[in-house]
Design a protein around this motif. Structure first.
Motif, PDB file in Angstrom:
ATOM      1  N   UNK A 236       0.843  -1.192  -0.072  1.00 36.23           N
ATOM      2  CA  UNK A 236       0.169  -0.227   0.078  1.00 36.23           C
ATOM      3  C   UNK A 236       0.995   1.375  -0.098  1.00 36.23           C
ATOM      4  N   UNK A 237       2.207   1.210   0.045  1.00 36.49           N
ATOM      5  CA  UNK A 237       2.931   2.313   0.070  1.00 36.49           C
ATOM      6  C   UNK A 237       4.486   1.759   0.016  1.00 36.49           C
ATOM      7  N   UNK A 238       5.343   3.014   0.023  1.00 36.67           N
ATOM      8  CA  UNK A 238       6.750   2.666  -0.285  1.00 36.67           C
ATOM      9  C   UNK A 238       7.639   2.401   0.955  1.00 36.67           C
ATOM     10  N   UNK A 239       6.983   2.625   2.029  1.00 36.87           N
ATOM     11  CA  UNK A 239       7.752   2.590   3.373  1.00 36.87           C
ATOM     12  C   UNK A 239       7.944   1.048   4.052  1.00 36.87           C
ATOM     13  N   UNK A 240       8.768   0.998   4.980  1.00 37.34           N
ATOM     14  CA  UNK A 240       8.921  -0.319   5.435  1.00 37.34           C
ATOM     15  C   UNK A 240       7.564  -1.093   6.080  1.00 37.34           C
TER      16      UNK A 240
ATOM     17  N   UNK B  28       4.621  -0.647   5.282  1.00 32.70           N
ATOM     18  CA  UNK B  28       3.723  -1.335   4.043  1.00 32.70           C
ATOM     19  C   UNK B  28       4.376  -2.690   3.518  1.00 32.70           C
ATOM     20  N   UNK B  29       5.821  -2.761   3.332  1.00 35.81           N
ATOM     21  CA  UNK B  29       6.442  -3.758   3.039  1.00 35.81           C
ATOM     22  C   UNK B  29       6.212  -4.956   3.946  1.00 35.81           C
TER      23      UNK B  29
ATOM     24  N   UNK C   4       6.659 -11.731   7.632  1.00 37.34           N
ATOM     25  CA  UNK C   4       7.987 -10.694   7.548  1.00 37.34           C
ATOM     26  C   UNK C   4       7.980  -9.786   8.932  1.00 37.34           C
ATOM     27  N   UNK C   5       6.532  -9.227   9.218  1.00 35.56           N
ATOM     28  CA  UNK C   5       6.750  -8.421  10.255  1.00 35.56           C
ATOM     29  C   UNK C   5       7.022  -9.137  11.663  1.00 35.56           C
ATOM     30  N   UNK C   6       6.671 -10.359  11.745  1.00 34.66           N
ATOM     31  CA  UNK C   6       7.191 -10.987  12.793  1.00 34.66           C
ATOM     32  C   UNK C   6       8.655 -11.161  12.964  1.00 34.66           C
ATOM     33  N   UNK C   7       9.132 -11.665  11.676  1.00 29.49           N
ATOM     34  CA  UNK C   7      10.488 -11.820  11.720  1.00 29.49           C
ATOM     35  C   UNK C   7      11.430 -10.517  11.943  1.00 29.49           C
TER      36      UNK C   7
ATOM     37  N   UNK D 235      14.687  -7.716  -1.195  1.00 26.93           N
ATOM     38  CA  UNK D 235      15.916  -7.502  -0.565  1.00 26.93           C
ATOM     39  C   UNK D 235      15.393  -7.646   1.061  1.00 26.93           C
ATOM     40  N   UNK D 236      15.946  -8.482   1.707  1.00 23.55           N
ATOM     41  CA  UNK D 236      15.759  -8.590   3.214  1.00 23.55           C
ATOM     42  C   UNK D 236      16.294  -7.684   4.161  1.00 23.55           C
ATOM     43  N   UNK D 237      16.798  -6.348   3.598  1.00 24.10           N
ATOM     44  CA  UNK D 237      17.589  -5.302   4.336  1.00 24.10           C
ATOM     45  C   UNK D 237      16.972  -5.169   5.839  1.00 24.10           C
TER      46      UNK D 237
END
Length: 136
Positions: free
Chosen positions: A14-18, A20-21, A47-50, A128-130
């Motif tokens: 929904x957007x460019x930020x972390x 939203x990702x 991914x949020x949990x990780x 990319x999992x930066x």
């Protein structure tokens, strides 16, 4: 105690930020213990949990618990608490279902393995999992 997931996929962000990702990367999560399912949730923000677990592993004090305060669900969707005999993992959605107690070393190893799997799978998806720095 084992945290696994299947069907990791990326929804339309929904957007460019972390934030939203992280919310766009979902999978079907299962928390199990010795073959017993403790908690399962389809469309879980894996991914949020990780991301939050990885931060907790590096910043939490030795007896500080963990509560996933997800941007997409109620706090406690996944929680880790210290009890007599070790650390247990559960969810507010299954309040009477917990893993068996494990030592901090076993808990840390399982959580780091979970984060490592997410990092590897995101890379394989071309993402990319930066936001999941390697803690090893």
């Amino acid at each position: 105690m084992k945290i696994t997931y299947e069907n990791l996929h990326a929804e339309e962000s929904s957007g460019p930020g972390l934030a939203e990702l992280l919310l766009s990367l979902e999978g079907d999560l299962t928390l199990s213990d010795g073959g017993r399912e403790v908690f399962a949730e389809p469309g879980f923000p894996v991914a949020e949990l990780a991301y939050h677990v990885n931060a907790w592993l590096t910043t939490a004090g030795p007896s500080e618990g963990f509560v996933l305060d997800s941007m997409s669900a109620d706090p406690g969707l996944l929680r880790i608490v210290e009890r007599d005999g070790g650390w247990v993992v559960g969810s507010i959605f299954e309040p009477d279902s917990w893993t068996r107690p494990v030592g901090r070393e076993i808990l840390t190893a399982e959580l780091r393995d979970f984060v490592r799997r997410v990092r590897t799978d995101l890379t394989a998806m071309g993402i990319d999992p930066y936001f999941l720095p390697d803690q090893d």
